[in-house]
Design a protein around this motif. Structure first.
Motif, PDB file in Angstrom:
ATOM      1  N   MET A  76      31.799  -3.745   4.679  1.00  0.00           N
ATOM      2  CA  MET A  76      30.482  -4.070   4.253  1.00  0.00           C
ATOM      3  C   MET A  76      29.553  -3.262   4.751  1.00  0.00           C
ATOM      4  O   MET A  76      29.313  -2.814   5.981  1.00  0.00           O
ATOM      5  N   LEU A  77      28.500  -2.525   3.817  1.00  0.00           N
ATOM      6  CA  LEU A  77      27.718  -1.569   4.443  1.00  0.00           C
ATOM      7  C   LEU A  77      26.552  -2.364   4.642  1.00  0.00           C
ATOM      8  O   LEU A  77      26.018  -3.284   3.645  1.00  0.00           O
ATOM      9  N   CYS A  78      25.689  -2.091   5.434  1.00  0.00           N
ATOM     10  CA  CYS A  78      24.408  -2.857   5.931  1.00  0.00           C
ATOM     11  C   CYS A  78      23.284  -1.946   6.137  1.00  0.00           C
ATOM     12  O   CYS A  78      23.127  -0.984   6.364  1.00  0.00           O
ATOM     13  N   CYS A  79      22.087  -2.265   5.190  1.00  0.00           N
ATOM     14  CA  CYS A  79      20.917  -1.720   5.703  1.00  0.00           C
ATOM     15  C   CYS A  79      19.850  -2.499   6.600  1.00  0.00           C
ATOM     16  O   CYS A  79      19.848  -3.889   6.584  1.00  0.00           O
ATOM     17  N   THR A  80      19.483  -1.734   7.716  1.00  0.00           N
ATOM     18  CA  THR A  80      18.675  -2.616   8.779  1.00  0.00           C
ATOM     19  C   THR A  80      17.365  -1.996   8.347  1.00  0.00           C
ATOM     20  O   THR A  80      17.041  -0.778   8.273  1.00  0.00           O
ATOM     21  N   ILE A  81      16.341  -2.962   8.634  1.00  0.00           N
ATOM     22  CA  ILE A  81      14.691  -2.648   8.551  1.00  0.00           C
ATOM     23  C   ILE A  81      14.106  -3.033   9.812  1.00  0.00           C
ATOM     24  O   ILE A  81      14.096  -4.227  10.032  1.00  0.00           O
ATOM     25  N   GLU A  82      13.338  -2.301  10.209  1.00  0.00           N
ATOM     26  CA  GLU A  82      12.416  -2.733  11.458  1.00  0.00           C
ATOM     27  C   GLU A  82      11.034  -2.811  10.667  1.00  0.00           C
ATOM     28  O   GLU A  82      10.413  -2.098  10.026  1.00  0.00           O
ATOM     29  N   LEU A  83      10.319  -3.928  10.913  1.00  0.00           N
ATOM     30  CA  LEU A  83       9.080  -4.222  10.480  1.00  0.00           C
ATOM     31  C   LEU A  83       8.064  -4.845  11.678  1.00  0.00           C
ATOM     32  O   LEU A  83       8.457  -5.838  12.438  1.00  0.00           O
ATOM     33  N   ASP A 135      27.965   0.317   9.158  1.00  0.00           N
ATOM     34  CA  ASP A 135      29.027  -0.412   8.541  1.00  0.00           C
ATOM     35  C   ASP A 135      29.565  -1.093   9.984  1.00  0.00           C
ATOM     36  O   ASP A 135      30.617  -1.791   9.755  1.00  0.00           O
ATOM     37  N   ALA A 136      28.789  -1.089  10.918  1.00  0.00           N
ATOM     38  CA  ALA A 136      29.375  -1.700  12.206  1.00  0.00           C
ATOM     39  C   ALA A 136      28.885  -3.256  12.313  1.00  0.00           C
ATOM     40  O   ALA A 136      28.075  -3.709  13.050  1.00  0.00           O
ATOM     41  N   VAL A 137      29.682  -3.923  11.611  1.00  0.00           N
ATOM     42  CA  VAL A 137      29.513  -5.627  11.760  1.00  0.00           C
ATOM     43  C   VAL A 137      30.265  -6.069  12.836  1.00  0.00           C
ATOM     44  O   VAL A 137      31.644  -5.653  13.081  1.00  0.00           O
ATOM     45  N   THR A 138      29.493  -6.673  13.871  1.00  0.00           N
ATOM     46  CA  THR A 138      30.190  -7.158  15.087  1.00  0.00           C
ATOM     47  C   THR A 138      30.227  -8.464  15.312  1.00  0.00           C
ATOM     48  O   THR A 138      29.305  -9.190  14.714  1.00  0.00           O
ATOM     49  N   THR A 182      31.389 -17.234  18.405  1.00  0.00           N
ATOM     50  CA  THR A 182      30.917 -16.013  18.020  1.00  0.00           C
ATOM     51  C   THR A 182      30.229 -16.053  16.780  1.00  0.00           C
ATOM     52  O   THR A 182      30.558 -16.738  16.038  1.00  0.00           O
ATOM     53  N   PHE A 183      29.411 -15.038  16.404  1.00  0.00           N
ATOM     54  CA  PHE A 183      28.777 -14.847  15.201  1.00  0.00           C
ATOM     55  C   PHE A 183      28.776 -13.404  14.823  1.00  0.00           C
ATOM     56  O   PHE A 183      28.351 -12.654  15.430  1.00  0.00           O
ATOM     57  N   PRO A 184      29.088 -13.461  13.387  1.00  0.00           N
ATOM     58  CA  PRO A 184      29.201 -12.113  12.921  1.00  0.00           C
ATOM     59  C   PRO A 184      27.783 -11.467  12.612  1.00  0.00           C
ATOM     60  O   PRO A 184      27.045 -12.348  12.028  1.00  0.00           O
ATOM     61  N   GLY A 185      27.359 -10.291  13.072  1.00  0.00           N
ATOM     62  CA  GLY A 185      25.955  -9.667  12.789  1.00  0.00           C
ATOM     63  C   GLY A 185      26.106  -8.242  13.109  1.00  0.00           C
ATOM     64  O   GLY A 185      27.178  -7.615  13.059  1.00  0.00           O
ATOM     65  N   VAL A 232      18.726  -5.553  19.727  1.00  0.00           N
ATOM     66  CA  VAL A 232      18.682  -7.075  19.218  1.00  0.00           C
ATOM     67  C   VAL A 232      19.801  -7.247  18.393  1.00  0.00           C
ATOM     68  O   VAL A 232      20.050  -6.423  17.494  1.00  0.00           O
ATOM     69  N   PHE A 233      20.382  -8.202  18.574  1.00  0.00           N
ATOM     70  CA  PHE A 233      21.601  -8.646  17.646  1.00  0.00           C
ATOM     71  C   PHE A 233      20.939  -9.662  16.669  1.00  0.00           C
ATOM     72  O   PHE A 233      20.178 -10.681  16.747  1.00  0.00           O
TER      73      PHE A 233
END
Length: 237
Positions: free
Chosen positions: A1-8, A142-145, A221-224, A230-231
């Motif tokens: 899974m590819l993820c887009c991260t956004i800091e606001l 794509d680093a889901v941990t 544990t929680f995938p994230g 910040v997790f």
């Protein structure tokens, strides 16, 4: 899974709890429908088009963050019934900093979302229209941990029993005693629209928990996704 991260970041933010009428109480974080609306504004989509975009591409999402403080703003409004005016109080979080994550197996859709947040079609707001948000940074990963520590974040389900269970495992946690607010809510996740910008009604709800002070889980544990220091746990959007 590819993820887009956004800091606001924003000066103010308010995410109205619909359970209150004359007092506009705010959730501490944007709920799922606010995340869809925010992405829709970036993409230039109507509310219904934004919801269809997420339904089509099977996104997962996450949000973590907080404001430096909170205030209450007194508003005066016209009743529009010929009975004069009235007042309401609205809670506002100030100087907020949020980390958002949108992930999908459709990489093209994730890339489209990142480009939209880099160059939003409409002004991005966090709640009310004058709570403008500034995009500080976007990334693709794509680093889901799996993470064990949650803090100032939104998770799916009722997290309270799992938090209290940490006593049995020697874990550490804190529950805020400064407020009687519940932690878990049945939040809207989908609306039924009569038109692109028309009247809407709630079509689907799901149980979520707003986690405040840091909790380190010993047996869960929680995938994230890690966004800086910040997790951000993920949930099905």
């Amino acid at each position: 899974m590819l993820c887009c991260t956004i800091e606001l970041k924003s000066v103010t933010a308010s995410f109205r709890n619909p359970e209150f009428q004359n007092f506009h109480k705010s959730f501490p974080l944007p709920p799922p429908t606010a995340l869809i609306g925010l992405a829709g504004a970036a993409l230039g989509y109507s509310p219904r088009q934004a919801q269809d975009f997420f339904d089509t591409n099977g996104f997962r999402a996450g949000v973590s963050g907080k404001g430096e403080g909170m205030t209450r703003d007194l508003w005066k409004y016209d009743r529009l019934t010929g009975t004069g005016s009235s007042i309401i109080l609205r809670e506002l979080y100030v100087n907020t900093h949020y980390r958002l994550v949108f992930g999908s197996e459709n990489h093209a859709a994730v890339e489209q979302l990142r480009q939209a947040f880099d160059r939003p079609f409409y002004a991005l707001t966090l709640g009310q229209s004058d709570s403008l948000a500034k995009v500080m940074q976007t990334t693709l990963t794509d680093a889901v941990t799996d993470g064990r520590t949650l803090e100032n974040t939104l998770v799916e389900g009722d997290i309270v029993p799992a938090i209290l269970e940490q006593v049995l495992y020697g874990g550490t946690f804190a529950l805020s005693l400064s407020t009687s607010d519940p932690i878990a809510y049945q939040l809207p996740t989908r609306f039924q629209y009569k038109s692109d910008y028309g009247m809407r009604t709630v079509a689907k709800r799901k149980l979520f928990s707003f986690v405040g002070p840091k909790v380190t889980f010993q047996n869960q544990t929680f995938p994230g996704v890690q966004v800086g220091d910040v997790f951000v746990p993920l949930f099905a959007l």
